[in-house]
Design a protein around this motif. Sequence first.
Motif, mmCIF file in Angstrom:
data_model
loop_
_atom_site.group_PDB
_atom_site.id
_atom_site.type_symbol
_atom_site.label_atom_id
_atom_site.label_comp_id
_atom_site.label_asym_id
_atom_site.label_seq_id
_atom_site.Cartn_x
_atom_site.Cartn_y
_atom_site.Cartn_z
ATOM 1 N N ILE A 116 0.835 -1.205 0.000
ATOM 2 C CA ILE A 116 0.000 0.000 0.000
ATOM 3 C C ILE A 116 0.870 1.255 0.000
ATOM 4 N N ALA A 117 1.897 1.250 0.850
ATOM 5 C CA ALA A 117 2.786 2.418 0.942
ATOM 6 C C ALA A 117 3.551 2.629 -0.364
ATOM 7 N N ALA A 118 4.056 1.555 -0.951
ATOM 8 C CA ALA A 118 4.816 1.682 -2.197
ATOM 9 C C ALA A 118 3.939 2.236 -3.318
ATOM 10 N N ARG A 119 2.683 1.789 -3.383
ATOM 11 C CA ARG A 119 1.766 2.335 -4.380
ATOM 12 C C ARG A 119 1.534 3.835 -4.156
ATOM 13 N N LYS A 120 1.496 4.234 -2.906
ATOM 14 C CA LYS A 120 1.254 5.636 -2.564
ATOM 15 C C LYS A 120 2.360 6.540 -3.127
ATOM 16 N N TYR A 121 3.590 6.018 -3.127
ATOM 17 C CA TYR A 121 4.734 6.826 -3.573
ATOM 18 C C TYR A 121 5.233 6.421 -4.961
ATOM 19 N N LEU A 122 4.496 5.553 -5.648
ATOM 20 C CA LEU A 122 4.925 5.054 -6.951
ATOM 21 C C LEU A 122 5.127 6.163 -7.971
ATOM 22 N N ILE A 123 4.319 7.207 -7.894
ATOM 23 C CA ILE A 123 4.411 8.290 -8.867
ATOM 24 C C ILE A 123 5.825 8.872 -8.925
ATOM 25 N N TRP A 124 6.500 8.923 -7.786
ATOM 26 C CA TRP A 124 7.868 9.462 -7.750
ATOM 27 C C TRP A 124 8.830 8.559 -8.531
ATOM 28 N N ALA A 125 8.682 7.243 -8.353
ATOM 29 C CA ALA A 125 9.542 6.297 -9.074
ATOM 30 C C ALA A 125 9.263 6.352 -10.571
ATOM 31 N N ALA A 126 8.002 6.609 -10.943
ATOM 32 C CA ALA A 126 7.655 6.712 -12.360
ATOM 33 C C ALA A 126 8.208 7.998 -12.982
ATOM 34 N N LEU A 127 8.245 9.072 -12.187
ATOM 35 C CA LEU A 127 8.776 10.349 -12.681
ATOM 36 C C LEU A 127 10.302 10.383 -12.699
ATOM 37 N N ALA A 128 10.931 9.562 -11.864
ATOM 38 C CA ALA A 128 12.390 9.617 -11.686
ATOM 39 C C ALA A 128 13.178 9.486 -12.983
ATOM 40 N N PRO A 129 12.869 8.542 -13.887
ATOM 41 C CA PRO A 129 13.656 8.452 -15.123
ATOM 42 C C PRO A 129 13.613 9.729 -15.952
ATOM 43 N N VAL A 130 12.415 10.328 -16.075
ATOM 44 C CA VAL A 130 12.279 11.537 -16.883
ATOM 45 C C VAL A 130 12.987 12.714 -16.214
ATOM 46 N N ILE A 131 12.832 12.821 -14.901
ATOM 47 C CA ILE A 131 13.468 13.921 -14.171
ATOM 48 C C ILE A 131 14.986 13.769 -14.144
ATOM 49 N N GLY A 132 15.470 12.531 -14.065
ATOM 50 C CA GLY A 132 16.899 12.299 -13.892
ATOM 51 C C GLY A 132 17.691 12.120 -15.159
ATOM 52 N N VAL A 133 17.027 11.998 -16.325
ATOM 53 C CA VAL A 133 17.757 11.661 -17.542
ATOM 54 C C VAL A 133 18.788 12.721 -17.914
ATOM 55 N N ALA A 134 18.490 13.986 -17.672
ATOM 56 C CA ALA A 134 19.457 15.040 -18.009
ATOM 57 C C ALA A 134 20.747 14.864 -17.222
ATOM 58 N N SER A 135 20.620 14.556 -15.933
ATOM 59 C CA SER A 135 21.829 14.391 -15.114
ATOM 60 C C SER A 135 22.631 13.177 -15.573
ATOM 61 N N TRP A 136 21.951 12.080 -15.931
ATOM 62 C CA TRP A 136 22.675 10.891 -16.395
ATOM 63 C C TRP A 136 23.407 11.166 -17.706
#
Length: 438
Positions: free
Chosen positions: A349-369
Amino acid sequence: MKDASAPITHRRVLKIAAPIVLSNATVPILGAVDTGVVGQMGMAAPIGAVGIGAVILSTIYWVFGFLRMGTTGLAAQARGAGDTAETGALLMRGLLLGGAAGLFFIIAQTVVFAGAFALSPASPEVEALTRKYLEIRIWGAPATIALYAVTGWLIAVERTRGVFVLQVWMNGLNILLDLWFVLGLGWGVEGVALATLIAEWTGLALGLWLCGDAFGGDQWRDWARIFDPARLRRMMQVNGDIMIRSVLLTGSFTTFLFVGADLGDVNLAANQVLLQFLEITAFALDGFAFSAEALVGGAVGAKDRYQVRRASVMASQWGVGGAVLLGVVFFAAGPALIDLMSTSTDVRIAARKYLIWAALAPVIGVASWMFDGIYIGATWTRAMRNAMVQSVAIYVLVLFILVPTLGNHGLWAALMILNIARGLTLGLRYPRLEAQVA
């Protein structure tokens, strides 16, 4: 060896990236097999011993990860400049540094292991088994650290198929020997360690064969060039900057875990599950970042500003595409993946609650990578280091502001801001990087 002056095309980018993505996919399999075979012994202690031993050694070896990145950038530039002698000499410097570091750890193993157990105490039974594991595995230290240089060199000369072959050989042999030594011969923890040791040394032998061009002439034994003070200082400066940057980045993720632990066991477990999504992202996007390293490095060595931009843009286009695809997959398949990784209802339940952050992470982090790959290829490592210092300072400040008010959402927001800051601080410096190529 592929001509460094060949046109930079999407096909060339993918030819570098695809084998890296495939080779990275084999890494988690080995850890699962190591755990699985000792798990067949029916006791908890061997599983813990292999886990702790592997973490201790990976932490020690991780410090030398700079050797892979530094070798790639410097060798790609030498290749782009048409300096075959320096390309070979760089591999030799990396091999000598890796071998010397490995010998140091063999000699100092008593002190190193004592310090490790002081920081991470275990039960007497687990510690005894871990010591047996470490006493065998440590003899592979020279090979493992030297392989960073081999891998970096192969990426620099765009032979990432060789990296894939090397990874498959090492992991495949390790798995087969695991099964034979542990399940067939009953050697337990020592069998797992011996299997890895053999895989490491045979991997180095294969890696040296794959780097055959570096030994085709006399450059590999041109000791005056290899130990040239100016070239050694340049190598140490590049590697030192990368090491500082990497320590700061790892410290940021460690802080994320520690702060998450204060938010309760369920949040801590949920965060650990979601961090696996970020690990998948890193494995997937590494290939495109490595493409940038090799192609930008070659263009900088050739002093071709147009090709630097072309390499940066083309590799980044694929990186962005991969990041968006991963984000969509995580958002859509995330709940199912979470269920695979945890059977706890509260954690799910908790992981689903914060899943949106993990889904956004690749798009947000791609510039730094991608900027990391560009800057490593250009060996603008001092700028990387300084940008990381600035980004971590912003991250720490944001943690103090957001976590008390938003809790775990604030923690994840801070991690996203860290990646945004990394992308921005590197992006703002990029015009100067391009301008210095002439």
